[in-house]
Scaffold this active site. Structure first.
Site, mmCIF file in Angstrom:
data_model
loop_
_atom_site.group_PDB
_atom_site.id
_atom_site.type_symbol
_atom_site.label_atom_id
_atom_site.label_comp_id
_atom_site.label_asym_id
_atom_site.label_seq_id
_atom_site.Cartn_x
_atom_site.Cartn_y
_atom_site.Cartn_z
ATOM 1 C CG ASP A 139 68.298 20.882 52.522
ATOM 2 O OD1 ASP A 139 67.938 22.049 52.369
ATOM 3 O OD2 ASP A 139 68.534 20.004 51.448
ATOM 4 C CG HIS A 162 57.886 17.030 54.660
ATOM 5 N ND1 HIS A 162 58.328 16.587 53.305
ATOM 6 C CD2 HIS A 162 56.675 17.516 54.601
ATOM 7 C CE1 HIS A 162 57.332 16.137 52.822
ATOM 8 N NE2 HIS A 162 56.097 16.747 53.582
ATOM 9 C CB CYS A 169 59.793 18.104 74.507
ATOM 10 S SG CYS A 169 59.400 16.608 75.488
ATOM 11 N N GLY A 199 62.263 18.930 41.455
ATOM 12 C CA GLY A 199 62.853 18.097 42.069
ATOM 13 C C GLY A 199 62.079 17.171 43.185
ATOM 14 C CB SER A 234 59.254 11.070 43.656
ATOM 15 O OG SER A 234 59.149 11.218 44.954
ATOM 16 C CD GLU A 259 65.120 9.746 38.083
ATOM 17 O OE1 GLU A 259 64.459 9.006 38.948
ATOM 18 O OE2 GLU A 259 66.484 9.522 38.242
HETATM 19 C C1 BJW Z 1 66.029 15.806 40.463
HETATM 20 C C2 BJW Z 1 67.512 16.197 40.371
HETATM 21 C C3 BJW Z 1 68.177 17.411 39.945
HETATM 22 C C4 BJW Z 1 67.139 14.322 41.451
HETATM 23 N N1 BJW Z 1 67.234 18.140 39.555
HETATM 24 N N2 BJW Z 1 65.261 16.628 39.831
HETATM 25 C C5 BJW Z 1 47.374 10.129 50.391
HETATM 26 C C6 BJW Z 1 47.214 9.038 49.773
HETATM 27 C C7 BJW Z 1 48.201 7.953 50.184
HETATM 28 C C8 BJW Z 1 48.979 8.239 51.435
HETATM 29 C C9 BJW Z 1 48.780 9.505 52.081
HETATM 30 C C10 BJW Z 1 48.036 10.391 51.398
HETATM 31 N N3 BJW Z 1 48.047 11.282 52.331
HETATM 32 C C11 BJW Z 1 49.015 11.247 53.339
HETATM 33 C C12 BJW Z 1 49.384 9.827 53.181
HETATM 34 C C13 BJW Z 1 50.260 9.274 53.868
HETATM 35 C C14 BJW Z 1 51.758 9.950 53.740
HETATM 36 C C15 BJW Z 1 52.129 9.572 52.404
HETATM 37 O O1 BJW Z 1 52.328 10.435 51.460
HETATM 38 N N4 BJW Z 1 52.520 8.320 52.054
HETATM 39 C C16 BJW Z 1 52.894 7.962 50.755
HETATM 40 C C17 BJW Z 1 54.354 7.360 50.513
HETATM 41 C C18 BJW Z 1 51.856 7.332 50.064
HETATM 42 N N5 BJW Z 1 51.895 11.284 54.252
HETATM 43 C C19 BJW Z 1 52.163 11.554 55.334
HETATM 44 O O2 BJW Z 1 52.028 10.699 56.466
HETATM 45 C C20 BJW Z 1 52.172 12.909 55.787
HETATM 46 N N6 BJW Z 1 51.400 13.079 56.905
HETATM 47 C C21 BJW Z 1 50.067 13.448 56.512
HETATM 48 O O3 BJW Z 1 49.451 13.448 55.506
HETATM 49 O O4 BJW Z 1 49.094 13.377 57.838
HETATM 50 C C22 BJW Z 1 47.956 13.131 57.603
HETATM 51 C C23 BJW Z 1 47.585 11.479 57.157
HETATM 52 C C24 BJW Z 1 48.444 10.651 57.885
HETATM 53 C C25 BJW Z 1 48.292 9.336 57.482
HETATM 54 C C26 BJW Z 1 47.261 9.046 56.209
HETATM 55 C C27 BJW Z 1 46.505 10.012 55.808
HETATM 56 C C28 BJW Z 1 46.619 11.180 56.275
HETATM 57 C C29 BJW Z 1 53.638 13.096 56.330
HETATM 58 C C30 BJW Z 1 54.767 13.207 55.432
HETATM 59 C C31 BJW Z 1 56.108 13.600 55.804
HETATM 60 C C32 BJW Z 1 57.212 13.210 54.798
HETATM 61 N N7 BJW Z 1 58.290 12.965 55.697
HETATM 62 C C33 BJW Z 1 59.643 12.868 54.843
HETATM 63 C C34 BJW Z 1 60.737 12.307 55.770
HETATM 64 C C35 BJW Z 1 60.943 13.292 56.755
HETATM 65 C C36 BJW Z 1 61.700 14.583 56.268
HETATM 66 C C37 BJW Z 1 63.316 14.113 56.289
HETATM 67 O O5 BJW Z 1 63.650 13.304 57.200
HETATM 68 O O6 BJW Z 1 63.737 14.498 55.452
HETATM 69 O O7 BJW Z 1 60.138 13.732 54.079
HETATM 70 S S1 BJW Z 1 59.564 11.274 53.796
HETATM 71 C C38 BJW Z 1 60.593 11.969 52.410
HETATM 72 O O8 BJW Z 1 59.856 12.081 51.235
HETATM 73 C C39 BJW Z 1 60.895 13.560 53.001
HETATM 74 C C40 BJW Z 1 60.629 13.943 51.682
HETATM 75 O O9 BJW Z 1 60.486 15.599 52.194
HETATM 76 C C41 BJW Z 1 59.514 13.548 51.085
HETATM 77 C C42 BJW Z 1 59.212 13.850 49.589
HETATM 78 O O10 BJW Z 1 60.526 13.327 48.868
HETATM 79 P P1 BJW Z 1 60.782 14.032 47.880
HETATM 80 O O11 BJW Z 1 61.456 15.385 48.028
HETATM 81 O O12 BJW Z 1 59.971 14.233 46.356
HETATM 82 O O13 BJW Z 1 62.299 13.399 47.175
HETATM 83 P P2 BJW Z 1 62.268 11.857 46.174
HETATM 84 O O14 BJW Z 1 63.703 11.338 46.395
HETATM 85 O O15 BJW Z 1 61.332 10.987 46.346
HETATM 86 O O16 BJW Z 1 62.474 12.505 44.633
HETATM 87 C C43 BJW Z 1 63.417 13.178 44.391
HETATM 88 C C44 BJW Z 1 63.142 13.664 42.886
HETATM 89 O O17 BJW Z 1 63.933 14.640 42.357
HETATM 90 C C45 BJW Z 1 63.236 12.520 41.980
HETATM 91 O O18 BJW Z 1 61.921 12.601 41.018
HETATM 92 C C46 BJW Z 1 64.471 12.479 40.609
HETATM 93 O O19 BJW Z 1 64.072 12.083 39.760
HETATM 94 C C47 BJW Z 1 64.535 14.036 41.193
HETATM 95 N N8 BJW Z 1 65.862 14.509 40.971
HETATM 96 N N9 BJW Z 1 68.091 14.957 40.871
HETATM 97 C C48 BJW Z 1 65.949 17.743 39.210
HETATM 98 N N10 BJW Z 1 69.337 17.520 40.128
#
Ligand code: BJW
Length: 248
Positions: free
Chosen positions: A101, A116, A124, A193, A195, A221
């Protein structure tokens, strides 16, 4: 909150932020929403190359909406606290953010690695032109095409400069982060912040520990990888971060 975390002159601080840090600015998190869905789509379906191939207009709607939202909000005290820490620590500070953002930059952070990607860049989906700045909020069914490919007689779609599921993060970014950890004399790693559900970012805590770092989680959390941190400070990042550190 209990005692402050002291940052002495030999400590380097790596901070990893996630959607929770922008939540207090009004940007919804990914996994905490009521059903975790957007227009009935799972995030994995919207934010994936397969989702884009199937319905590029729907994916551009998702990102256009998010551009508009991000532009309409302001950084919160958590973002400002991290910018102020950077001012005090200089090269001994690095911020790796999963957020797309741009709020850290708007708060004044400069040493930011947007692992990310960025909502405000487009590239492209086919040719190797550099990602370019783009704040356009496209119309409902609009899917922009690549001007460079068109000028060469081809046709391809532009896409958001975002790392989608299944796509590799930029190895240059990952290298910067691991070099920062390996060069640190004393490493402190703070994740805020997030998960801890998405890799490779969720694995940074293990890397930091391998380098002998102290690891702290600031999260509202429990996180999926919460057990790997030395300490969890439960709370809102905008309330915790501004008074968490005592810089020597
Ligand atoms: C507060 C609060 C407040 C609220 N104060 N706290 C190993 C094991 C298993 C799978 C994989 C692995 N390695 C790779 C993978 C595959 C995959 C993956 O991880 N999958 C999982 C779901 C299991 N990873 C990928 O594909 C990545 N690529 C990669 O590794 O390439 C090589 C590869 C590929 C395939 C297989 C193996 C290797 C790329 C990941 C790209 C993530 N993209 C996203 C979307 C795009 C961005 C966008 O459009 O915005 O990015 S997914 C989405 O999740 C976004 C975020 O950046 C990301 C993380 O989420 P985040 O920031 O943690 O948010 P939340 O909502 O989950 O949590 C918020 C937290 O805040 C909560 O806990 C609240 O409690 C807390 N909170 N208010 C403090 N005020």
């Amino acid at each position: 909150m209990s005692e402050k975390i002291r940052i002495d002159k030999s400590t380097s601080l790596l901070v990893l932020t996630g959607a929770g840090v922008s939540a207090e600015s009004g940007i919804p998190t990914f996994r905490a929403s009521a059903d975790g869905l957007w227009e009935k789509h799972r995030i994995e379906d919207v934010a994936s190359p397969e989702g884009f191939a199937e319905d590029p207009a729907m994916v551009w709607r998702f990102y256009s909406e998010r551009r508009a939202k991000a532009k309409s909000v302001a950084p919160n005290p958590g973002h400002h606290a991290l910018a102020s820490l950077e001012e005090q620590l200089g090269d001994r500070f690095m911020l790796a953010t999963q957020n797309v953002d741009g709020l850290h930059g708007r708060a004044g952070s400069k040493r930011v690695v947007e692992i990310h990607g960025s909502l405000f860049k487009t590239r492209c989906s086919r040719c190797d032109r550099e990602p370019f700045a783009d704040e356009t909020v496209y119309g409902h069914d609009e899917v922009p095409g690549c001007g460079r490919c068109a000028s060469e007689g081809g046709s391809s779609l532009l896409r958001p400069h975002i790392v989608w599921f299944g796509e590799m993060l930029d190895p240059v970014d990952l290298h910067k982060i691991s070099r920062f950890m390996s060069n640190a004399n004393k490493l402190l790693f703070v994740a805020a912040g997030t998960s801890g559900a998405v890799y490779p970012a969720a694995g940074f805590v293990q890397t930091a520990r391998r380098y002998g770092g102290q690891t702290i989680l600031v999260n509202q959390e429990a996180a999926d990888n919460g057990g790997q941190f030395h300490r969890w400070i439960q709370g809102r990042s905008g309330e915790v971060l501004p008074s968490l550190f005592d810089v020597e």
